[in-house]
Design an enzyme around this catalytic site. Structure first.
Site, PDB file in Angstrom:
ATOM      1  CB  ALA A 181      -0.589  -0.001   1.286  1.00 56.10           C
TER       2      ALA A 181
ATOM      3  N   GLY B 139       1.213  -4.913   1.068  1.00 52.99           N
ATOM      4  CA  GLY B 139      -0.268  -5.127   0.422  1.00 52.99           C
ATOM      5  C   GLY B 139      -0.076  -5.642  -1.030  1.00 52.99           C
TER       6      GLY B 139
ATOM      7  CD  GLU C 253      -2.008  -7.415   3.085  1.00 51.26           C
ATOM      8  OE1 GLU C 253      -1.678  -6.167   2.920  1.00 51.26           O
ATOM      9  OE2 GLU C 253      -2.806  -7.676   4.328  1.00 51.26           O
TER      10      GLU C 253
ATOM     11  CD  GLU D 131       1.668  -5.519   5.658  1.00 48.68           C
ATOM     12  OE1 GLU D 131       2.628  -6.324   5.987  1.00 48.68           O
ATOM     13  OE2 GLU D 131       1.177  -5.605   4.902  1.00 48.68           O
TER      14      GLU D 131
HETATM   15  N1  CAA Z   1       4.735   3.181  -0.804  1.00 49.23           N
HETATM   16  C1  CAA Z   1       4.915   4.431  -1.227  1.00 49.23           C
HETATM   17  N2  CAA Z   1       6.091   4.493  -2.001  1.00 49.23           N
HETATM   18  C2  CAA Z   1       6.701   3.244  -2.198  1.00 49.23           C
HETATM   19  C3  CAA Z   1       6.620   2.002  -1.562  1.00 49.23           C
HETATM   20  C4  CAA Z   1       5.313   2.294  -0.787  1.00 49.23           C
HETATM   21  N3  CAA Z   1       4.925   0.913  -0.349  1.00 49.23           N
HETATM   22  N4  CAA Z   1       7.451   1.304  -1.994  1.00 49.23           N
HETATM   23  C5  CAA Z   1       8.346   1.933  -2.700  1.00 49.23           C
HETATM   24  N5  CAA Z   1       8.019   3.055  -2.727  1.00 49.23           N
HETATM   25  C6  CAA Z   1       8.555   4.296  -3.671  1.00 49.23           C
HETATM   26  C7  CAA Z   1       9.944   4.917  -2.811  1.00 49.23           C
HETATM   27  O1  CAA Z   1       9.711   5.706  -1.922  1.00 49.23           O
HETATM   28  C8  CAA Z   1      10.577   5.428  -3.871  1.00 49.23           C
HETATM   29  O2  CAA Z   1      10.273   6.694  -4.201  1.00 49.23           O
HETATM   30  P1  CAA Z   1      11.387   8.113  -4.444  1.00 49.23           P
HETATM   31  O3  CAA Z   1      12.195   7.654  -5.471  1.00 49.23           O
HETATM   32  O4  CAA Z   1      10.098   9.019  -4.859  1.00 49.23           O
HETATM   33  O5  CAA Z   1      11.747   8.091  -2.974  1.00 49.23           O
HETATM   34  C9  CAA Z   1      10.336   4.575  -5.156  1.00 49.23           C
HETATM   35  O6  CAA Z   1       9.438   3.804  -4.683  1.00 49.23           O
HETATM   36  C10 CAA Z   1      11.573   3.313  -5.422  1.00 49.23           C
HETATM   37  O7  CAA Z   1      11.917   2.678  -4.069  1.00 49.23           O
HETATM   38  P2  CAA Z   1      13.129   2.594  -3.325  1.00 49.23           P
HETATM   39  O8  CAA Z   1      14.244   3.744  -3.515  1.00 49.23           O
HETATM   40  O9  CAA Z   1      12.905   2.340  -2.018  1.00 49.23           O
HETATM   41  O10 CAA Z   1      13.758   1.146  -4.123  1.00 49.23           O
HETATM   42  P3  CAA Z   1      14.753   0.050  -3.471  1.00 49.23           P
HETATM   43  O11 CAA Z   1      14.908  -0.758  -4.683  1.00 49.23           O
HETATM   44  O12 CAA Z   1      15.871   0.791  -2.755  1.00 49.23           O
HETATM   45  O13 CAA Z   1      13.690  -0.910  -2.515  1.00 49.23           O
HETATM   46  C11 CAA Z   1      11.883  -1.831  -1.494  1.00 49.23           C
HETATM   47  C12 CAA Z   1      12.643  -1.558  -2.816  1.00 49.23           C
HETATM   48  C13 CAA Z   1      12.689  -2.837  -0.694  1.00 49.23           C
HETATM   49  C14 CAA Z   1      10.597  -2.404  -2.095  1.00 49.23           C
HETATM   50  C15 CAA Z   1      11.469  -0.593  -0.673  1.00 49.23           C
HETATM   51  O14 CAA Z   1      10.860   0.489  -1.688  1.00 49.23           O
HETATM   52  C16 CAA Z   1      10.489  -0.847   0.341  1.00 49.23           C
HETATM   53  O15 CAA Z   1      11.006  -1.391   1.486  1.00 49.23           O
HETATM   54  N6  CAA Z   1       9.203  -0.322   0.134  1.00 49.23           N
HETATM   55  C17 CAA Z   1       8.077  -0.579   1.185  1.00 49.23           C
HETATM   56  C18 CAA Z   1       7.896  -2.055   1.361  1.00 49.23           C
HETATM   57  C19 CAA Z   1       6.699  -1.878   2.315  1.00 49.23           C
HETATM   58  O16 CAA Z   1       7.113  -1.702   3.369  1.00 49.23           O
HETATM   59  N7  CAA Z   1       5.414  -2.247   1.843  1.00 49.23           N
HETATM   60  C20 CAA Z   1       4.032  -2.265   2.896  1.00 49.23           C
HETATM   61  C21 CAA Z   1       3.444  -1.333   2.875  1.00 49.23           C
HETATM   62  S1  CAA Z   1       2.066  -1.132   4.194  1.00 49.23           S
HETATM   63  C22 CAA Z   1       0.871  -2.022   3.463  1.00 49.23           C
HETATM   64  O17 CAA Z   1       1.243  -2.459   2.646  1.00 49.23           O
HETATM   65  C23 CAA Z   1      -0.293  -2.182   4.374  1.00 49.23           C
HETATM   66  C24 CAA Z   1      -1.420  -3.090   4.031  1.00 49.23           C
HETATM   67  O18 CAA Z   1      -1.340  -4.215   4.559  1.00 49.23           O
HETATM   68  C25 CAA Z   1      -2.209  -2.948   2.975  1.00 49.23           C
END
Ligand code: CAA
Length: 255
Positions: free
Chosen positions: A63, A106, A109, A129
């Site tokens: 998400a 998400g 999911e 999460e």
């Molecule tokens: N939400 C918003 N933006 C996200 C995102 C997310 N879940 N995942 C990645 N992005 C964005 C980053 O912020 C970045 O944007 P900017 O360049 O503007 O900063 C862009 O995508 C590229 O990401 P990274 O630079 O972080 O890329 P990376 O290759 O270094 O890392 C990754 C990749 C490991 C997937 C890392 O992006 C990450 O950890 N993302 C979050 C994953 C996460 O925690 N997901 C759970 C979300 S909460 C949820 O899903 C709740 C639910 O149950 C519904």
């Protein structure tokens, strides 16, 4: 730029998440577009199975964290951004996730809302999460537990670790792992095979299998029996059995 691309390849369609700059983070706007696309295909008699995919780098990174970071509990409850997600799981046609790269939070999911997951060897699954001080909110605590069992689901969700495609296969989350270049073709091939079957029987099979997730065994068995008998009022059942007796391939019309 549309957040969702729909590629029609009748009798199947490929729905592609298209927010590469955010690794296909599932914003409310993207989810609205996704649901609109899926529901339109679900109601289209020319489409018999749907493949849901992202990019090679990322199926979906979860998400959208940036869109929810500052919300209070009252605000997020009022907005209820996850309500629309339920409509993915309500799609009646077979839905196959073709996963490459990240399927996190998400994103994991969303893949579990699909009926079958085909993964590239590059796929990375996880419920991250807990690392954000929250828990999965789009079904992860329930669907992952059903898919891989309590102990493993606890490990995945409490540790916030990322797991390889092979680990996901071993755990029973995905049904097949393919070489990197093959995941989408493999998912399409399976969709095409499924698309040859009776759409009425497919919908009944999907309903009966999903009933096993939220009803006691006796109720699920009863539901299965009802659906089984109901199919005997369809032309597809007559055609399927006639074709068997005539030693030919059936031609299912969906009636
Ligand atoms: N939400 C918003 N933006 C996200 C995102 C997310 N879940 N995942 C990645 N992005 C964005 C980053 O912020 C970045 O944007 P900017 O360049 O503007 O900063 C862009 O995508 C590229 O990401 P990274 O630079 O972080 O890329 P990376 O290759 O270094 O890392 C990754 C990749 C490991 C997937 C890392 O992006 C990450 O950890 N993302 C979050 C994953 C996460 O925690 N997901 C759970 C979300 S909460 C949820 O899903 C709740 C639910 O149950 C519904």
């Amino acid at each position: 730029m549309p957040l969702i691309l729909v590629h029609r390849e009748e009798p199947i369609a490929v729905v592609q998440l298209n927010r590469p700059e955010a690794l296909n983070a599932l914003s409310p706007a993207l989810m609205q577009e996704l649901v609109a696309a899926l529901e339109s295909l679900d109601g289209d008699p020319k489409i018999r199975a749907i493949v849901l995919t992202g990019s090679e780098k990322s199926f979906a990174a979860g998400a959208d964290i940036k869109e929810m970071a500052s919300l209070t509990a009252a605000e997020i409850k009022k907005e209820n951004p996850l309500a629309v997600w339920d409509r993915v799981a309500a799609v009646k046609k077979p839905l196959i996730a073709a996963v490459s790269g990240f399927a996190l939070g998400g994103g994991c999911e969303l893949s579990m809302m699909c009926d079958i997951i085909i993964a590239s060897e590059t796929a990375k699954f996880g419920q991250l999460e807990i690392n954000l001080g929250i828990i999965p909110g789009a079904g992860g605590t329930q669907r992952l537990t059903h898919a891989i069992g309590k102990s493993k689901a606890m490990e995945w969700i409490l540790s916030g670790n990322i797991y390889s495609a092979e680990e996901a296969l071993k755990a029973g989350l995905v049904s097949k792992v393919t070489p990197a270049a093959e995941y989408l073709n493999e998912a399409k091939k399976l969709a095409l095979k499924i698309a040859e079957k009776s759409p009425i029987a497919l919908a009944a099979a999907k309903k009966a299998i999903l009933a096993s997730l939220d009803s006691p065994l006796t109720e699920g068995l009863q539901r299965e029996r009802e659906l089984f008998y109901q199919l005997f009022d369809t032309e597809d059942q007559k055609e399927g059995m006639q074709a068997f007796m005539e030693k030919r391939k059936p031609c299912f019309k969906g009636s």
